[in-house]
Design a protein around this motif. Structure first.
Motif, PDB file in Angstrom:
ATOM      1  N   ALA A 120      -5.375   6.316  -0.888  1.00  0.00           N
ATOM      2  CA  ALA A 120      -5.295   5.051   0.150  1.00  0.00           C
ATOM      3  C   ALA A 120      -6.637   4.534   0.413  1.00  0.00           C
ATOM      4  CB  ALA A 120      -4.459   5.233   1.239  1.00  0.00           C
ATOM      5  N   ARG A 121      -7.356   5.672   0.943  1.00  0.00           N
ATOM      6  CA  ARG A 121      -8.966   5.273   1.345  1.00  0.00           C
ATOM      7  C   ARG A 121      -9.600   4.670   0.234  1.00  0.00           C
ATOM      8  NH1 ARG A 121     -12.922   5.538   4.860  1.00  0.00           N
ATOM      9  NH2 ARG A 121     -11.686   6.986   6.422  1.00  0.00           N
TER      10      ARG A 121
ATOM     11  N   ARG B 214      -2.543  12.439   1.090  1.00  0.00           N
ATOM     12  CA  ARG B 214      -3.930  12.935   1.933  1.00  0.00           C
ATOM     13  C   ARG B 214      -4.717  13.427   0.942  1.00  0.00           C
ATOM     14  NH1 ARG B 214      -0.507  10.319   3.918  1.00  0.00           N
ATOM     15  NH2 ARG B 214       0.560  10.936   6.012  1.00  0.00           N
ATOM     16  N   ARG B 215      -5.117  12.901  -0.117  1.00  0.00           N
ATOM     17  CA  ARG B 215      -6.277  13.094  -1.039  1.00  0.00           C
ATOM     18  C   ARG B 215      -7.294  12.019  -0.911  1.00  0.00           C
ATOM     19  NH1 ARG B 215      -3.447  15.310  -6.463  1.00  0.00           N
ATOM     20  NH2 ARG B 215      -1.841  16.324  -5.569  1.00  0.00           N
ATOM     21  N   GLY B 216      -7.050  10.870  -0.083  1.00  0.00           N
ATOM     22  CA  GLY B 216      -8.227  10.168  -0.202  1.00  0.00           C
ATOM     23  C   GLY B 216      -7.790   8.893  -1.240  1.00  0.00           C
TER      24      GLY B 216
ATOM     25  N   VAL C 244       1.196   5.540  -1.390  1.00  0.00           N
ATOM     26  CA  VAL C 244       0.764   6.653  -2.313  1.00  0.00           C
ATOM     27  C   VAL C 244       1.700   7.436  -2.640  1.00  0.00           C
ATOM     28  CG1 VAL C 244      -0.885   8.645  -2.171  1.00  0.00           C
ATOM     29  CG2 VAL C 244      -1.551   6.625  -1.336  1.00  0.00           C
TER      30      VAL C 244
ATOM     31  N   THR D  40       3.405  -0.548   8.562  1.00  0.00           N
ATOM     32  CA  THR D  40       4.223   0.203   8.718  1.00  0.00           C
ATOM     33  C   THR D  40       3.808   1.360   9.847  1.00  0.00           C
ATOM     34  OG1 THR D  40       3.541   1.849   7.137  1.00  0.00           O
ATOM     35  CG2 THR D  40       5.486   0.423   6.364  1.00  0.00           C
ATOM     36  N   GLU D  41       2.670   1.584   9.866  1.00  0.00           N
ATOM     37  CA  GLU D  41       2.453   2.708  11.259  1.00  0.00           C
ATOM     38  C   GLU D  41       1.040   1.991  11.913  1.00  0.00           C
ATOM     39  OE1 GLU D  41       2.763   6.807  10.515  1.00  0.00           O
ATOM     40  OE2 GLU D  41       2.661   6.283   8.440  1.00  0.00           O
TER      41      GLU D  41
ATOM     42  N   TYR E 252      -4.912   1.924  10.074  1.00  0.00           N
ATOM     43  CA  TYR E 252      -5.950   0.780   9.389  1.00  0.00           C
ATOM     44  C   TYR E 252      -7.060   0.585  10.307  1.00  0.00           C
ATOM     45  CZ  TYR E 252      -2.491   0.040   5.537  1.00  0.00           C
ATOM     46  OH  TYR E 252      -1.682   0.115   4.793  1.00  0.00           O
TER      47      TYR E 252
ATOM     48  N   VAL F  19       0.960  -1.159   0.078  1.00  0.00           N
ATOM     49  CA  VAL F  19      -0.078  -0.014  -0.056  1.00  0.00           C
ATOM     50  C   VAL F  19       0.693   1.244  -0.003  1.00  0.00           C
ATOM     51  CG1 VAL F  19      -1.722   1.347   1.347  1.00  0.00           C
ATOM     52  CG2 VAL F  19      -1.620  -1.328   1.359  1.00  0.00           C
TER      53      VAL F  19
ATOM     54  N   ARG G  25      -9.304   2.843  10.875  1.00  0.00           N
ATOM     55  CA  ARG G  25     -10.524   3.253  10.204  1.00  0.00           C
ATOM     56  C   ARG G  25     -11.220   2.666   9.278  1.00  0.00           C
ATOM     57  NH1 ARG G  25      -6.021   6.297   9.438  1.00  0.00           N
ATOM     58  NH2 ARG G  25      -6.971   8.371  10.228  1.00  0.00           N
TER      59      ARG G  25
HETATM   60  C1  COA Z   1       0.132   5.807   4.392  1.00  0.00           C
HETATM   61  C2  COA Z   1      -0.439   6.103   2.892  1.00  0.00           C
HETATM   62  C3  COA Z   1      -0.446   4.986   2.292  1.00  0.00           C
HETATM   63  C4  COA Z   1      -1.729   7.180   3.046  1.00  0.00           C
HETATM   64  O1  COA Z   1      -1.804   7.247   1.978  1.00  0.00           O
HETATM   65  P1  COA Z   1      -2.938   8.757   1.447  1.00  0.00           P
HETATM   66  O2  COA Z   1      -3.343   8.449   0.394  1.00  0.00           O
HETATM   67  O3  COA Z   1      -2.216   9.957   2.061  1.00  0.00           O
HETATM   68  O4  COA Z   1      -3.967   8.425   2.391  1.00  0.00           O
HETATM   69  P2  COA Z   1      -5.328   9.042   2.444  1.00  0.00           P
HETATM   70  O5  COA Z   1      -5.468  10.754   1.931  1.00  0.00           O
HETATM   71  O6  COA Z   1      -6.397   8.022   1.658  1.00  0.00           O
HETATM   72  O7  COA Z   1      -5.963   8.841   3.766  1.00  0.00           O
HETATM   73  C5  COA Z   1      -6.906   8.076   4.310  1.00  0.00           C
HETATM   74  C6  COA Z   1      -6.889   8.389   5.950  1.00  0.00           C
HETATM   75  O8  COA Z   1      -5.899   7.824   6.712  1.00  0.00           O
HETATM   76  C7  COA Z   1      -5.236   9.185   7.348  1.00  0.00           C
HETATM   77  N1  COA Z   1      -4.164   8.898   7.368  1.00  0.00           N
HETATM   78  C8  COA Z   1      -3.149   9.002   6.233  1.00  0.00           C
HETATM   79  N2  COA Z   1      -1.882   8.666   6.552  1.00  0.00           N
HETATM   80  C9  COA Z   1      -1.638   8.651   7.783  1.00  0.00           C
HETATM   81  C10 COA Z   1      -0.867   8.509   8.619  1.00  0.00           C
HETATM   82  N3  COA Z   1       0.699   8.289   8.432  1.00  0.00           N
HETATM   83  N4  COA Z   1      -0.930   8.409  10.005  1.00  0.00           N
HETATM   84  C11 COA Z   1      -2.255   8.641  10.450  1.00  0.00           C
HETATM   85  N5  COA Z   1      -3.292   8.871   9.714  1.00  0.00           N
HETATM   86  C12 COA Z   1      -2.922   8.832   8.394  1.00  0.00           C
HETATM   87  C13 COA Z   1      -5.882  10.547   6.578  1.00  0.00           C
HETATM   88  O9  COA Z   1      -5.900  11.295   7.939  1.00  0.00           O
HETATM   89  C14 COA Z   1      -7.261   9.882   6.246  1.00  0.00           C
HETATM   90  O10 COA Z   1      -8.066   9.807   7.413  1.00  0.00           O
HETATM   91  P3  COA Z   1      -9.763   9.911   7.276  1.00  0.00           P
HETATM   92  O11 COA Z   1     -10.015   9.424   5.802  1.00  0.00           O
HETATM   93  O12 COA Z   1     -10.210   8.781   8.222  1.00  0.00           O
HETATM   94  O13 COA Z   1      -9.964  11.123   7.481  1.00  0.00           O
HETATM   95  C15 COA Z   1       1.132   6.923   2.366  1.00  0.00           C
HETATM   96  O14 COA Z   1       1.226   8.113   3.191  1.00  0.00           O
HETATM   97  C16 COA Z   1       2.217   6.168   2.085  1.00  0.00           C
HETATM   98  O15 COA Z   1       2.622   5.697   1.019  1.00  0.00           O
HETATM   99  N6  COA Z   1       3.118   5.898   3.184  1.00  0.00           N
HETATM  100  C17 COA Z   1       4.446   5.289   3.015  1.00  0.00           C
HETATM  101  C18 COA Z   1       4.186   3.963   2.625  1.00  0.00           C
HETATM  102  C19 COA Z   1       3.509   3.338   3.767  1.00  0.00           C
HETATM  103  O16 COA Z   1       3.769   3.529   5.016  1.00  0.00           O
HETATM  104  N7  COA Z   1       2.255   2.526   3.516  1.00  0.00           N
HETATM  105  C20 COA Z   1       1.533   1.665   4.599  1.00  0.00           C
HETATM  106  C21 COA Z   1       2.230   0.330   4.265  1.00  0.00           C
HETATM  107  S1  COA Z   1       1.250  -0.467   5.563  1.00  0.00           S
END
Ligand code: COA
Length: 437
Positions: free
Chosen positions: A122-123, A118-120, A112, A146-147, A151, A110, A153
């Motif tokens: 991943a959601r 933060r544009r939705g 982005v 990773t964090e 998940y 996963v 939510r």
């Molecule tokens: C984590 C990641 C996938 C989030 O992608 P994103 O497109 O920015 O996420 P979204 O905009 O769809 O956010 C969805 C929700 O998650 C929350 N969110 C996103 N990243 C977050 C973070 N690092 N910590 C806490 N909440 C987070 C958003 O606030 C949003 O909350 P809501 O919909 O309940 O209001 C992206 O930051 C990333 O690629 N990180 C590095 C790789 C990684 O760690 N991947 C996860 C592997 S398990």
């Protein structure tokens, strides 16, 4: 569970495709043997802070991903339109649960792009993948993270913790069994085959464990063509007195720069099918010459080896969340496991994604077998213990890794009799997952 070709052929989820299209983003599947795979892999590597892949690494990654469903989000308006701005991978797997196993959809990769965060996106990817996994008939989805904050939510919860053991071997006085079988070095190719075979047998006894993911065969032995420093891996097997292989250990040693007697042995994998194999392999690694520190990750939080070393403080143990689960079908998931005590529970389950909410009655007989039914009304179960919770807490409780008593005290569930619920939902084996995926 055997590999299901239809998993690869499934279309992307229509709702997520529409919501991304409204933002001028394209959501599509990416076959591992297609030209598009390179841009997908590039995005995953960038997301996890890895470098660009060499041609050899690209070829190895294609092989590893051939049996996974890969999806990507693309922004045609960007400077690198062939590189995904969002990625996810999934595959059908099997999760061990107390007393059995359940089909589970594994999710990985996963990411982005920083430019699109933060544009939705991943959601949209997660919700789409969960709907796809539910439609494929898997009652559970699972991932490692990773964090911890990402998940919940979507309905996921940590259901199996992992312990990191750091053992000062100078303080160890071996007090465990001294089995009569033998320990022998084996070459890495033979060890890889043993890891695959033993993992397949051993995983069935540990709730939380899963089928070895496609492409993980070489992960513990450094035998893949793109492995870094594979030659540093040492492998030993344990054979019982009848000559049957019952365990495998692989590890690397890093020498101490100032003093050669203070090397560190890092365990890559220690798989034991019998208690004898377990004791013999731990004793072997704890008694290595020129090593004063053994480091082992992804171990159970109640490892028996802690009772075998003669000095509790020889080991320091740190625990963190590891295997995340998300129940998608309550009757199928709860019906697949056995329970700690007879009882009748009325479950009122809420779900932020409305995939698995409802009222259910869990009836457990004296053998620990359950019947789970969706119910229209609470009066169907007036004699039952009432447990009200969200799908997150139900997923946390699923493997018996946390007690209802703890979740009730934390205000995370409401139970008419938390101790009785805990007895029913309890399991004698601490859940554990020994890999990342
Ligand atoms: C984590 C990641 C996938 C989030 O992608 P994103 O497109 O920015 O996420 P979204 O905009 O769809 O956010 C969805 C929700 O998650 C929350 N969110 C996103 N990243 C977050 C973070 N690092 N910590 C806490 N909440 C987070 C958003 O606030 C949003 O909350 P809501 O919909 O309940 O209001 C992206 O930051 C990333 O690629 N990180 C590095 C790789 C990684 O760690 N991947 C996860 C592997 S398990």
């Amino acid at each position: 569970m055997t590999f299901d070709q239809t998993w690869l052929d499934r279309e992307v989820d229509g709702r997520s495709r529409a919501s991304l299209a409204a933002r001028e983003l394209e959501y599509r599947t990416v076959p591992a043997d297609s030209d598009a795979f390179e841009g997908w892999l590039h995005a995953v590597a960038r997301g996890f802070q890895d470098g660009e892949s060499s041609p050899e690494q690209l070829a190895a990654a294609r092989r590893r991903n051939a049996a996974r469903r890969l999806t990507g989000v693309y922004d045609a308006g960007g400077a690198l339109p062939a590189v995904a701005v969002g990625t996810v991978a999934s595959w059908p797997s099997e999760l061990t649960v107390p007393g059995g196993a359940v089909p589970a959809g594994a999710i990985s990769a996963v990411t982005v792009a920083q430019t699109h965060r933060r544009r939705g996106i991943a959601r949209a990817l997660l919700e789409g993948e969960l709907r796809t996994i539910a439609a494929a008939g898997c009652p559970v989805a699972m991932l490692t993270v990773t964090e911890s904050t990402l998940y919940g939510r979507y309905g996921f919860a940590a259901a199996a913790d992992a312990a990191t053991l750091d053992i000062d071997t100078r303080r160890v006085r071996w007090s465990g069994p001294r089995p009569e079988g033998r320990v022998d070095f084996v070459d890495r190719t033979a060890a890889r085959d043993l890891v695959v075979a033993l993992h397949e047998r051993v995983r069935r006894h540990t709730p939380g464990d899963i089928a070895l993911p496609p492409g993980h065969d070489d992960r513990f032995t450094g035998t893949d063509s793109d492995a870094k420093d594979g030659g540093d891996v040492r492998c030993v097997r344990y054979c019982d007195v009848a000559g049957e292989v019952r365990g495998i250990l692989t590890y690397r040693i890093s020498a101490h720069e100032g003093d050669i007697v203070h090397g560190t042995a890092k365990v890559s994998v220690l798989l034991a099918e019998t208690d004898d194999a377990y004791a013999a392999l731990w004793r072997f690694v704890l008694e290595l010459d020129l090593v004063s520190h053994v480091h082992a990750e992804l171990r159970a939080t109640d490892e028996p080896v802690l009772w075998m070393i003669g000095d509790w403080r020889a080991a320091s143990v740190s625990v963190s969340d590891h295997q995340y689960l998300r129940i998608l079908d309550v009757p199928a998931a709860l019906g697949a496991r056995t329970y700690g005590a007879a009882g009748r529970l009325f479950l009122r389950v809420t779900d932020p994604l409305a995939l698995a909410d409802g009222d259910f009655v869990l009836d457990v007989d004296g053998d620990g077998e359950a019947t789970v039914t969706r119910t229209a009304t609470r009066t169907d179960a007036s004699d039952a213990i009432v447990l009200e919770l969200s799908i997150v807490e139900l997923s946390a409780l699923y493997l018996g890794g946390v007690s209802v008593v703890a979740l009730a005290r934390a205000g995370r569930v409401s139970a008419s009799d938390a101790a009785a619920c805990a007895r029913v939902l309890g399991s004698p084996v601490t859940p554990r997952l020994g890999i990342w995926y």
